[in-house]
Design a protein around this motif. Structure first.
Motif, PDB file in Angstrom:
ATOM      1  N   GLU A 130       0.835  -1.201   0.000  1.00  0.00           N
ATOM      2  CA  GLU A 130       0.000   0.000   0.000  1.00  0.00           C
ATOM      3  C   GLU A 130       0.869   1.251   0.000  1.00  0.00           C
ATOM      4  OE1 GLU A 130      -3.841  -0.203   2.494  1.00  0.00           O
ATOM      5  OE2 GLU A 130      -2.592  -1.807   3.325  1.00  0.00           O
ATOM      6  N   HIS A 198     -12.840  -2.532   5.632  1.00  0.00           N
ATOM      7  CA  HIS A 198     -11.627  -1.890   5.120  1.00  0.00           C
ATOM      8  C   HIS A 198     -11.820  -1.371   3.698  1.00  0.00           C
ATOM      9  CE1 HIS A 198      -9.079  -2.733   8.528  1.00  0.00           C
ATOM     10  NE2 HIS A 198      -9.455  -4.003   8.514  1.00  0.00           N
ATOM     11  N   ARG A 201      -9.273   0.807   0.875  1.00  0.00           N
ATOM     12  CA  ARG A 201      -7.830   0.571   0.828  1.00  0.00           C
ATOM     13  C   ARG A 201      -7.432   0.086  -0.568  1.00  0.00           C
ATOM     14  NH1 ARG A 201      -6.428  -3.191   5.815  1.00  0.00           N
ATOM     15  NH2 ARG A 201      -4.323  -3.016   4.920  1.00  0.00           N
TER      16      ARG A 201
END
Length: 567
Positions: A130, A198, A201
């Motif tokens: 990420e 989440h 993301r």
């Protein structure tokens, strides 16, 4: 409230991770912070938070003002760049360089501290991926603005190296190699999906999309096709992307989790949650929540590009003889007069409404056009507003006005209606997600890559998917004005489609630069209002294709010389 998990985690990250143990992150020690998966995630989300800053991607929409589809004023509207008066000392130039490297350093810091952690290996690699994606994204943006750049990676320790960050500028080719290395890692290590809490993301599909975009900018058409086909046709995974049925809702809170969104900045508003972007403030008008400034505006050229519903080119002369060349005809067709909110003269608004309604639906979904309505905010409550071209219009009369008194089209896309049922409490934090990568964009890039490799039929197929979503007739679907027979003709169609599909998303400037068309549409061009008044003369010069390296950065690091050409 929406997207609770990721955004609240990001808010927590601000207190835990915004100030880490490197300059200027001096409040939290790495010895006590980088200890477990939750802290690693908080650190990564702190990197995401930098995307919202105005000089990184928080004003991404403003770049359209540097192209043929927009205009603007003051720093938020990139006024100095439009006029050609910006220098290596302009805040526009300095702030974007510094904020970009701040985000890069935050990513470097996270990577360096997550690498030695004793946590689940797959999650560890995912966190690093990420950060590398975000670092690649920022380097990609910076190199498209400034060209050659100094490269700093996770081996930099600001505590140790702060006074010796004196790298020279690597070539654009080497910067892009660095970007691609980060994206190769991201493609390999990122998951296809996350659990719902989440959402937002970065995923494997986003890494493929960005790597394909970098390849496209590099004119590596084969690699671009490979990456785009992977996510469009689910070659090795089911990525789950699809075009939203309704183009307009993509740019509202309703579209925040649409399957078209590949990677978007997650924005939140509301009392106690100032974590949005300033679309209302700079794209909205005095009739928008917070009484705003419309520093960023669509151009008349953009509005006139939208085709008729049958796909034929639009021409005002077909409706008002001599309209295109006679400002008196424009004023007669468009202008009203009013006194104290009471209209004393009105043009044929029924005819105008019909003209605008018979256009590509994206026109009215993207722009507020004359005599149309918009749900605004006035006297602390929702109010129906009408966009009237007249002297003295005012939101207190239920009218929409351009803050500069100009007769321009105005943005509807991304601009909140009312107070979004309480979701917006601060005009600087619009709680509508902002796409960095979405499927509509990817399909048009895939079309371009096919066209560049002489696969015309495939190029038409991908572009027609985008048109079909907005119920526009496909190319080569019957009428003579839809016929495309060559690569050159298809290139024009791609340029047109990207202009109207991606308006307000900030990519037109970068498209024109890579197509070598920026000077053609900019140099000495006078942007005109709806009724033909001169508004802005563009001061584009050939040296403006690359921005200058900030002068104070060169003063601190002479290795950044030579300066970009002619600066």
């Amino acid at each position: 409230m929406k997207k609770i998990s990721l955004l609240i985690a990001g808010c927590i990250a601000l207190s835990s991770c915004y100030k880490l143990d490197t300059t200027p992150y001096s409040q939290v020690s790495a010895d006590t912070f980088w200890q477990n998966e939750d802290q690693a995630l908080a650190g990564i989300l702190g990197c995401y938070n930098d995307l919202k800053k105005e000089p990184t991607f928080g004003l991404q929409f403003s770049y359209d003002g540097l192209s043929d589809i927009g205009l603007g004023y003051d720093p938020p509207g990139l006024g100095e760049v439009i006029s050609g008066t910006f220098t290596d000392r302009s805040s526009i130039v300095v702030d974007r360089w510094q904020a970009g490297y701040d985000l890069i350093q935050r990513c470097n810091h996270a990577i360096a501290h997550i690498q030695p952690m004793t946590i689940d290996k797959a999650k560890q690699e995912g966190f690093i991926a990420e950060a590398k994606f975000l670092r690649a994204l920022m380097y990609f943006q910076l190199t498209n603005l400034y060209g050659a750049l100094p490269i700093y990676d996770e081996t930099v320790d600001l505590n140790r190296d702060f006074s010796s960050l004196k790298n020279s500028r690597s070539s654009v080719e080497d910067v892009k190699k660095f970007i691609l290395a980060d994206l190769n890692y991201a493609v390999d290590k990122l998951p296809v999906t996350y659990e719902a809490k989440h959402y937002g993301r970065i995923t494997k599909g986003a890494a493929y999309a960005l790597r394909g975009k970098v390849a496209l900018y590099n004119k590596d058409w084969t690699s671009a096709i490979r990456d785009f086909e992977e996510i469009v046709y689910n070659k090795t995974n089911n990525y789950g992307y699809s075009l939203s049925a309704n183009y307009a809702t993509l740019f509202t809170m309703e579209g925040d989790q649409a399957p078209e969104m590949i990677f978007a900045i997650q924005n939140m508003g509301g009392t106690g949650f100032p974590y949005g972007m300033p679309m209302a403030w700079y794209m909205g008008t005095r009739a928008t929540f917070g009484s705003d400034w419309n520093n960023c505006m669509p151009s008349t050229r953009l509005a006139d590009r939208y085709e008729n519903r049958d796909g034929s080119p639009f021409n005002w002369n077909d409706h008002f003889p001599n309209y295109n060349t006679d400002n008196a005809v424009k004023k007669q067709a468009m202008e009203s007069t009013q006194s104290g909110g009471v209209l004393t003269k009105v043009p044929d608004t029924a005819k105008l409404r019909q003209i605008y309604a018979n256009r590509d639906p994206r026109l009215n979904q993207t722009l507020i056009v004359p005599y149309s309505h918009y749900l605004g905010w006035n006297a602390n409550k929702e109010r129906d507003m009408q966009f009237i071209l007249a002297t003295g219009v005012n939101e207190n009369f239920g009218q929409i006005r351009n803050n500069r008194g100009w007769y321009t089209y105005l943005w509807r896309k991304f601009v909140p209606e009312g107070n979004l049922k309480g979701a917006i409490t601060d005009r600087t934090h619009t709680p509508i997600n902002f796409p960095i990568l979405r499927l509509g964009d990817v399909l048009l890039m895939l079309s371009e890559a096919y066209n560049e490799t002489n696969q015309l039929d495939k190029a038409i197929t991908e572009l027609n998917k985008v048109r079909a979503r907005s119920k526009m007739p496909g190319l080569n679907s019957g009428s003579s004005f839809l016929v495309v027979n060559s690569k050159a003709e298809m290139s024009k169609r791609i340029q047109q489609e990207r202009a109207v599909e991606l308006a307000g998303e900030g990519w037109r400037y970068f498209d024109l630069k890579r197509w070598n068309l920026l000077e053609e549409v900019s140099k000495g061009f006078i942007e005109k209002g709806i009724t033909g008044d001169n508004l802005v003369t563009r001061g584009y010069q050939p040296r403006h294709k690359l921005w200058p390296v900030p002068g104070q950065e060169i003063e601190m690091n002479a290795a950044l010389l030579p300066q970009n050409q002619d600066w």
